[in-house]
Design a protein around this motif. Sequence first.
Motif, mmCIF file in Angstrom:
data_model
loop_
_atom_site.group_PDB
_atom_site.id
_atom_site.type_symbol
_atom_site.label_atom_id
_atom_site.label_comp_id
_atom_site.label_asym_id
_atom_site.label_seq_id
_atom_site.Cartn_x
_atom_site.Cartn_y
_atom_site.Cartn_z
ATOM 1 N N ALA A 232 47.382 26.711 52.037
ATOM 2 C CA ALA A 232 46.314 25.750 52.328
ATOM 3 C C ALA A 232 46.433 25.228 53.760
ATOM 4 N N PRO A 233 45.329 25.110 54.481
ATOM 5 C CA PRO A 233 45.389 24.596 55.853
ATOM 6 C C PRO A 233 46.101 23.252 55.965
ATOM 7 N N ALA A 234 45.871 22.352 54.998
ATOM 8 C CA ALA A 234 46.510 21.036 55.068
ATOM 9 C C ALA A 234 48.023 21.142 54.972
ATOM 10 N N THR A 235 48.521 22.085 54.156
ATOM 11 C CA THR A 235 49.965 22.292 54.043
ATOM 12 C C THR A 235 50.514 22.942 55.301
ATOM 13 N N GLN A 236 49.839 23.980 55.754
ATOM 14 C CA GLN A 236 50.302 24.704 56.934
ATOM 15 C C GLN A 236 50.323 23.817 58.186
ATOM 16 N N MET A 237 49.410 22.881 58.273
ATOM 17 C CA MET A 237 49.369 21.985 59.438
ATOM 18 C C MET A 237 50.669 21.202 59.597
ATOM 19 N N GLY A 238 51.363 20.959 58.499
ATOM 20 C CA GLY A 238 52.580 20.161 58.553
ATOM 21 C C GLY A 238 53.841 20.955 58.818
ATOM 22 N N PHE A 239 53.749 22.282 58.878
ATOM 23 C CA PHE A 239 54.929 23.113 59.073
ATOM 24 C C PHE A 239 55.293 23.222 60.549
ATOM 25 N N ASN A 240 56.562 23.487 60.803
ATOM 26 C CA ASN A 240 57.000 23.728 62.180
ATOM 27 C C ASN A 240 56.310 24.954 62.763
ATOM 28 N N HIS A 241 56.119 25.974 61.924
ATOM 29 C CA HIS A 241 55.449 27.205 62.351
ATOM 30 C C HIS A 241 54.485 27.633 61.250
ATOM 31 N N GLN A 242 53.207 27.741 61.573
ATOM 32 C CA GLN A 242 52.258 28.241 60.588
ATOM 33 C C GLN A 242 52.453 29.755 60.446
ATOM 34 N N PHE A 243 52.148 30.272 59.261
ATOM 35 C CA PHE A 243 52.456 31.687 59.020
ATOM 36 C C PHE A 243 51.563 32.268 57.939
ATOM 37 N N HIS A 244 51.422 33.576 57.985
ATOM 38 C CA HIS A 244 50.857 34.363 56.883
ATOM 39 C C HIS A 244 52.009 34.839 56.014
ATOM 40 N N PRO A 277 54.373 40.669 62.203
ATOM 41 C CA PRO A 277 53.247 40.855 63.129
ATOM 42 C C PRO A 277 52.249 39.696 63.071
ATOM 43 N N GLU A 278 51.554 39.504 64.178
ATOM 44 C CA GLU A 278 50.571 38.420 64.287
ATOM 45 C C GLU A 278 49.272 38.826 63.612
ATOM 46 N N GLU A 279 48.663 37.834 62.959
ATOM 47 C CA GLU A 279 47.363 38.049 62.321
ATOM 48 C C GLU A 279 46.555 36.769 62.437
ATOM 49 N N GLY A 280 45.445 36.842 63.181
ATOM 50 C CA GLY A 280 44.580 35.678 63.338
ATOM 51 C C GLY A 280 45.275 34.488 63.976
ATOM 52 N N GLY A 281 46.153 34.764 64.914
ATOM 53 C CA GLY A 281 46.838 33.673 65.605
ATOM 54 C C GLY A 281 48.096 33.178 64.920
ATOM 55 N N LYS A 282 48.461 33.750 63.759
ATOM 56 C CA LYS A 282 49.675 33.351 63.045
ATOM 57 C C LYS A 282 50.570 34.563 62.841
ATOM 58 N N LEU A 283 51.873 34.352 62.983
ATOM 59 C CA LEU A 283 52.815 35.407 62.667
ATOM 60 C C LEU A 283 52.989 35.516 61.152
ATOM 61 N N THR A 284 53.471 36.659 60.711
ATOM 62 C CA THR A 284 53.678 36.894 59.283
ATOM 63 C C THR A 284 55.129 36.622 58.914
ATOM 64 N N ALA A 285 55.323 35.880 57.831
ATOM 65 C CA ALA A 285 56.672 35.629 57.319
ATOM 66 C C ALA A 285 57.088 36.766 56.407
ATOM 67 N N LYS A 286 58.253 37.357 56.689
ATOM 68 C CA LYS A 286 58.778 38.452 55.879
ATOM 69 C C LYS A 286 59.786 37.911 54.867
ATOM 70 N N GLN A 287 60.236 38.777 53.954
ATOM 71 C CA GLN A 287 61.179 38.345 52.926
ATOM 72 C C GLN A 287 62.434 37.735 53.539
ATOM 73 N N GLU A 288 62.954 38.365 54.590
ATOM 74 C CA GLU A 288 64.169 37.840 55.196
ATOM 75 C C GLU A 288 63.933 36.481 55.859
ATOM 76 N N ASP A 289 62.694 36.209 56.292
ATOM 77 C CA ASP A 289 62.380 34.901 56.861
ATOM 78 C C ASP A 289 62.412 33.822 55.777
#
Length: 393
Positions: A232-244, A277-289
């Motif tokens: 959710a955008p409201a949740t992602q706004m509060g993170f240090n790094h937004q991600f897919h 990889p980046e998608e729509g201005g956000k990096l993707t979080a992988k399992q190891e992340d």
Amino acid sequence: MTLDFDEFIHIGINSWADKFMHGRENERDALKRKLNAGQNIHMPAPRRIGKTWTINRLAEDMRNEGWLIIEVDVQGMSAPDKFAERLCQKIQKQLPTKSGLHATLKHRLDTLIGGNWGTNPIKAIGQVDPVIFLGALLEALEKEGRQSAIFVDEIAYFVLGFAEKNESGAKDFFYELRNLQAEYSNVRWLFTGSIGLHFVAERFGLGGAFVDLTTFILEPFNEIEAGSFLRAPATQMGFNHQFHVSDEDLKVLFEELGWLAPYYLRLVGNEVRPTGPEEGGKLTAKQEDLRAAMQKLLEPTRKSAFAVWREHIDKNLPHTDRDLARGVLGRLSAGANGETLDTLQAAMAVAKPKAVRDILDILQSDGLIDLTEGRYRFRSGLIRRYWQQYEAD
């Protein structure tokens, strides 16, 4: 019209939460139906599960439908006069001074104690029994001619605090409160709590005071709701790094958390450092992340994120139960597969078998452990690892 930042965030969070799958709409609708049907409700929910957010949104829903909703948090209270005072304060804030409630309450108080209490009803509390004062309040609410409900948050803490100080007084008060609920049935009640009201009431012989309440259990998110919440955008706004993040990779997080409560989802999400990889201005979080984020939370500097569970046990269980609970949890934290009742009772040989069963019931009711295929285990793998690392003897 312009909005300041706080107003923008408040409106944004509510609208986004309702748009996505995690807005608790089904739960809110069910609670509204029950209240409309004349039921009084006890809604137990473990800590950090979003209970307060849910009842705040429920209150907003019902106010929009014309209900008068009074919200009272009673954690930390241990006396009925404080409860009566807080409830009166909340009602006064909801209603204008020229409403019928004030005239009705003034007339009732004048009848009871004369006119020597001034103009603020709260000043009369010391001169009249709290139960009688509450009866006057409820009578006045009924005469307002509106549908009314009182939401009492953390009721079990109030029961526990009062009963530990004055067990006989607590019995008198809570049974009288039950009678008032029956007498003024047009005023609905919703009690919530993050500790088990059933076990607190049973300990002090108060079970009958709450027997008329309908139980509605607020559960953690399912995987679809949890994914909706994290994205959710409201949740992602509060993170240090937004991600897919993909559904497949989220399963790694969900399997380890086990208990998909908003608080812990947000804790992990805030620590994610996406490297994909980046998608729509956000990096993707992988399992190891995601794994690295969970490991980050187990560092010594982050212990406070989980300390609520130790504080919960130390504060709300008697010494004998507290030591047994810590012993059981220490044993359960040793492995992800948990233990059977037989092995736990054998390990806690100094305690009676029933005492071990009772502690397991309390810990299960509070959301810390669960029972699956005959084995007791931590509901959250992350909390188990914390307990093993920092709390187990």
